[in-house]
Motif scaffolding. Sequence first.
Motif, PDB file in Angstrom:
ATOM      1  N   MET A  77       5.113   2.035 -16.366  1.00  0.00           N
ATOM      2  CA  MET A  77       6.328   2.865 -16.327  1.00  0.00           C
ATOM      3  C   MET A  77       6.280   3.866 -17.482  1.00  0.00           C
ATOM      4  O   MET A  77       6.332   3.480 -18.648  1.00  0.00           O
ATOM      5  CB  MET A  77       7.538   1.938 -16.426  1.00  0.00           C
ATOM      6  N   LYS A  78       6.166   5.148 -17.117  1.00  0.00           N
ATOM      7  CA  LYS A  78       6.111   6.197 -18.155  1.00  0.00           C
ATOM      8  C   LYS A  78       7.437   6.952 -18.172  1.00  0.00           C
ATOM      9  O   LYS A  78       7.863   7.479 -17.143  1.00  0.00           O
ATOM     10  CB  LYS A  78       4.973   7.187 -17.839  1.00  0.00           C
ATOM     11  N   ILE A  79       8.059   6.981 -19.338  1.00  0.00           N
ATOM     12  CA  ILE A  79       9.380   7.611 -19.442  1.00  0.00           C
ATOM     13  C   ILE A  79       9.295   8.827 -20.367  1.00  0.00           C
ATOM     14  O   ILE A  79       8.744   8.726 -21.479  1.00  0.00           O
ATOM     15  CB  ILE A  79      10.425   6.618 -20.021  1.00  0.00           C
ATOM     16  N   LEU A  80       9.846   9.947 -19.905  1.00  0.00           N
ATOM     17  CA  LEU A  80       9.980  11.109 -20.798  1.00  0.00           C
ATOM     18  C   LEU A  80      11.421  11.127 -21.321  1.00  0.00           C
ATOM     19  O   LEU A  80      12.374  11.195 -20.539  1.00  0.00           O
ATOM     20  CB  LEU A  80       9.663  12.420 -20.076  1.00  0.00           C
ATOM     21  N   PHE A  81      11.546  11.037 -22.625  1.00  0.00           N
ATOM     22  CA  PHE A  81      12.838  10.898 -23.292  1.00  0.00           C
ATOM     23  C   PHE A  81      13.253  12.266 -23.827  1.00  0.00           C
ATOM     24  O   PHE A  81      12.672  12.782 -24.777  1.00  0.00           O
ATOM     25  CB  PHE A  81      12.677   9.896 -24.438  1.00  0.00           C
ATOM     26  N   GLU A  85      14.137   5.670 -33.524  1.00  0.00           N
ATOM     27  CA  GLU A  85      14.105   4.411 -34.299  1.00  0.00           C
ATOM     28  C   GLU A  85      14.621   3.256 -33.462  1.00  0.00           C
ATOM     29  O   GLU A  85      14.037   2.177 -33.416  1.00  0.00           O
ATOM     30  CB  GLU A  85      14.991   4.548 -35.550  1.00  0.00           C
ATOM     31  N   SER A  86      15.736   3.486 -32.791  1.00  0.00           N
ATOM     32  CA  SER A  86      16.369   2.389 -32.071  1.00  0.00           C
ATOM     33  C   SER A  86      15.543   1.965 -30.849  1.00  0.00           C
ATOM     34  O   SER A  86      15.384   0.769 -30.593  1.00  0.00           O
ATOM     35  CB  SER A  86      17.798   2.819 -31.739  1.00  0.00           C
ATOM     36  N   PHE A  87      14.974   2.938 -30.107  1.00  0.00           N
ATOM     37  CA  PHE A  87      14.140   2.569 -28.947  1.00  0.00           C
ATOM     38  C   PHE A  87      12.821   1.948 -29.389  1.00  0.00           C
ATOM     39  O   PHE A  87      12.373   0.963 -28.805  1.00  0.00           O
ATOM     40  CB  PHE A  87      13.911   3.781 -28.028  1.00  0.00           C
ATOM     41  N   ASN A  88      12.208   2.512 -30.429  1.00  0.00           N
ATOM     42  CA  ASN A  88      10.917   1.964 -30.864  1.00  0.00           C
ATOM     43  C   ASN A  88      11.042   0.516 -31.337  1.00  0.00           C
ATOM     44  O   ASN A  88      10.137  -0.290 -31.149  1.00  0.00           O
ATOM     45  CB  ASN A  88      10.317   2.825 -31.983  1.00  0.00           C
ATOM     46  N   LYS A  89      12.191   0.197 -31.938  1.00  0.00           N
ATOM     47  CA  LYS A  89      12.439  -1.173 -32.410  1.00  0.00           C
ATOM     48  C   LYS A  89      12.385  -2.164 -31.232  1.00  0.00           C
ATOM     49  O   LYS A  89      11.910  -3.277 -31.363  1.00  0.00           O
ATOM     50  CB  LYS A  89      13.836  -1.220 -33.033  1.00  0.00           C
ATOM     51  N   GLN A  90      12.869  -1.712 -30.064  1.00  0.00           N
ATOM     52  CA  GLN A  90      12.930  -2.612 -28.905  1.00  0.00           C
ATOM     53  C   GLN A  90      11.624  -2.621 -28.114  1.00  0.00           C
ATOM     54  O   GLN A  90      11.321  -3.603 -27.434  1.00  0.00           O
ATOM     55  CB  GLN A  90      14.029  -2.153 -27.921  1.00  0.00           C
ATOM     56  N   LEU A  91      10.867  -1.498 -28.189  1.00  0.00           N
ATOM     57  CA  LEU A  91       9.740  -1.320 -27.254  1.00  0.00           C
ATOM     58  C   LEU A  91       8.670  -2.407 -27.323  1.00  0.00           C
ATOM     59  O   LEU A  91       7.984  -2.661 -26.340  1.00  0.00           O
ATOM     60  CB  LEU A  91       9.106   0.056 -27.451  1.00  0.00           C
ATOM     61  N   LYS A  92       8.575  -3.074 -28.484  1.00  0.00           N
ATOM     62  CA  LYS A  92       7.556  -4.138 -28.615  1.00  0.00           C
ATOM     63  C   LYS A  92       7.807  -5.247 -27.585  1.00  0.00           C
ATOM     64  O   LYS A  92       6.885  -5.966 -27.193  1.00  0.00           O
ATOM     65  CB  LYS A  92       7.522  -4.693 -30.034  1.00  0.00           C
ATOM     66  N   ASP A  93       9.062  -5.381 -27.129  1.00  0.00           N
ATOM     67  CA  ASP A  93       9.373  -6.415 -26.121  1.00  0.00           C
ATOM     68  C   ASP A  93       9.148  -5.920 -24.690  1.00  0.00           C
ATOM     69  O   ASP A  93       9.442  -6.633 -23.736  1.00  0.00           O
ATOM     70  CB  ASP A  93      10.849  -6.858 -26.252  1.00  0.00           C
ATOM     71  N   TYR A  94       8.706  -4.665 -24.545  1.00  0.00           N
ATOM     72  CA  TYR A  94       8.510  -4.089 -23.204  1.00  0.00           C
ATOM     73  C   TYR A  94       7.112  -3.477 -23.117  1.00  0.00           C
ATOM     74  O   TYR A  94       6.962  -2.245 -23.075  1.00  0.00           O
ATOM     75  CB  TYR A  94       9.570  -3.013 -22.918  1.00  0.00           C
ATOM     76  N   PRO A  95       6.066  -4.316 -23.093  1.00  0.00           N
ATOM     77  CA  PRO A  95       4.690  -3.788 -23.154  1.00  0.00           C
ATOM     78  C   PRO A  95       4.334  -2.904 -21.956  1.00  0.00           C
ATOM     79  O   PRO A  95       3.388  -2.113 -22.049  1.00  0.00           O
ATOM     80  CB  PRO A  95       3.827  -5.053 -23.198  1.00  0.00           C
ATOM     81  N   GLU A  96       5.078  -3.036 -20.852  1.00  0.00           N
ATOM     82  CA  GLU A  96       4.719  -2.233 -19.668  1.00  0.00           C
ATOM     83  C   GLU A  96       5.349  -0.839 -19.681  1.00  0.00           C
ATOM     84  O   GLU A  96       5.164  -0.067 -18.740  1.00  0.00           O
ATOM     85  CB  GLU A  96       5.171  -2.971 -18.401  1.00  0.00           C
ATOM     86  N   ALA A 153      14.917   0.149 -16.782  1.00  0.00           N
ATOM     87  CA  ALA A 153      13.599   0.646 -16.364  1.00  0.00           C
ATOM     88  C   ALA A 153      12.758  -0.490 -15.784  1.00  0.00           C
ATOM     89  O   ALA A 153      12.122  -0.346 -14.733  1.00  0.00           O
ATOM     90  CB  ALA A 153      12.890   1.290 -17.554  1.00  0.00           C
ATOM     91  N   MET A 154      12.773  -1.631 -16.454  1.00  0.00           N
ATOM     92  CA  MET A 154      11.976  -2.777 -15.976  1.00  0.00           C
ATOM     93  C   MET A 154      12.514  -3.292 -14.634  1.00  0.00           C
ATOM     94  O   MET A 154      11.745  -3.619 -13.725  1.00  0.00           O
ATOM     95  CB  MET A 154      12.011  -3.919 -17.011  1.00  0.00           C
ATOM     96  N   LYS A 173      10.544  -3.609 -11.081  1.00  0.00           N
ATOM     97  CA  LYS A 173      10.404  -4.875 -10.345  1.00  0.00           C
ATOM     98  C   LYS A 173      11.149  -4.852  -9.015  1.00  0.00           C
ATOM     99  O   LYS A 173      11.118  -5.827  -8.258  1.00  0.00           O
ATOM    100  CB  LYS A 173      10.956  -6.020 -11.200  1.00  0.00           C
ATOM    101  N   GLY A 174      11.915  -3.782  -8.771  1.00  0.00           N
ATOM    102  CA  GLY A 174      12.696  -3.685  -7.523  1.00  0.00           C
ATOM    103  C   GLY A 174      13.913  -4.579  -7.529  1.00  0.00           C
ATOM    104  O   GLY A 174      14.418  -4.992  -6.484  1.00  0.00           O
TER     105      GLY A 174
END
Length: 329
Positions: free
Chosen positions: A1-5, A14-25, A314-315, A319-320
């Motif tokens: 999943m590629k997101i353009l922010f 800062e806030s998204f990067n902090k969470q992204l480690k839990d969303y490897p996909e 997004a996840m 996953k539908g």
Amino acid sequence: MKILFYDAKQYDIESFNKQLKDYPEITVDYIETDINERTASLADGYDAICAFVSSDLGKNTIKTLGEKGVSLILMRCAGYNNVDLATADDLGITVLRVPGYSPEAVAEHAMTLAMCVNRRIHKEYIKVRENNFSLVGLKGLNFYGKTAGIIGTGKIGAAMARICHGFGMKVIAYDKYPNKNLDFIEYKELEEVLRESDLISLHCPLTVENYHMINAKTISLMKDNVIFVNTSRGELVDTEDLIAGIRSKKFHGVGLDVYEEEGHNVFENREEDILESSITARLLSFPNVIITSHQAFFTEEALEAISRTTLDNAMDFKKGSINQMNQVK
Ligand code: NAI
């Protein structure tokens, strides 16, 4: 999943990067520019875009997103009145949002505006810095024992109602769908709420039917010396009529976190610009008006909840298994 922010600010990153480690996909690319019909083509090759309340997601923007193969719009906010949902639907683009990230953040800001404008904190702050300790022009009103009128008692309105109740205010409200959990609220018709309240706070979404719900007629129903607060959407209020009402001394104070034509201003430093509209200047010419720039949501807790829910959305899409509560159609 590629997101353009789009329209990424340092605090978003800062806030998204902090969470992204839990969303490897998920991969997120951040760009400073906001989305509009010209910049939508930058989303070529992305699965999703992430946008905000001030983004231009009109017909042409969404058409371009469709042409570029984007199938998901992630709104990192609750409001979605800036999204052309019909076009998104026609093109099979899903729109997901964050319906409630921290209602208390917005409600606490609404009360902050009411209190600051009531006690003229915006004037006093500057006066004291200049060694002017006079009390002239600072007289406020007690909230205790007064009536708060809440228009829209969803998540944020309910939080504001609880704050007002805690201040020892009588709380009355208007909503087509009364919130049965708030047993201290007396629900009334809109006109009654406008007539009886000492503090009026708007907490309903902007819809076709309530555009300019605060206008010359509804202002004329309000009590003299009322305090009026809008943290919802600027277009709920007819600004020209509000200015006329302020000039006729209807209001003790007006606190606005949102106002018509704020679009170009939201979250931008425009110190060097010649502004296309004089709305803020005209409103701020009055001593009993305080304006903040769509910051009611802006707390650490809210940003954390926004980033987590947006990435969950997004996840779920991938996953539908979309959370229907977060989908707007
Ligand atoms: P919500 O969906 O939980 O509640 C909205 C309530 O308004 C519902 O109970 C609904 O029945 C009621 N309502 C709808 N039309 C109405 C009308 N014409 N008159 C009276 N009530 C009406 O929404 P939530 O989360 O409480 O948010 C409210 C609004 O706050 C959002 O739509 C958004 O415009 C604004 N907002 C502002 C933010 C800021 O930073 N300034 C941040 C987040 C939201």
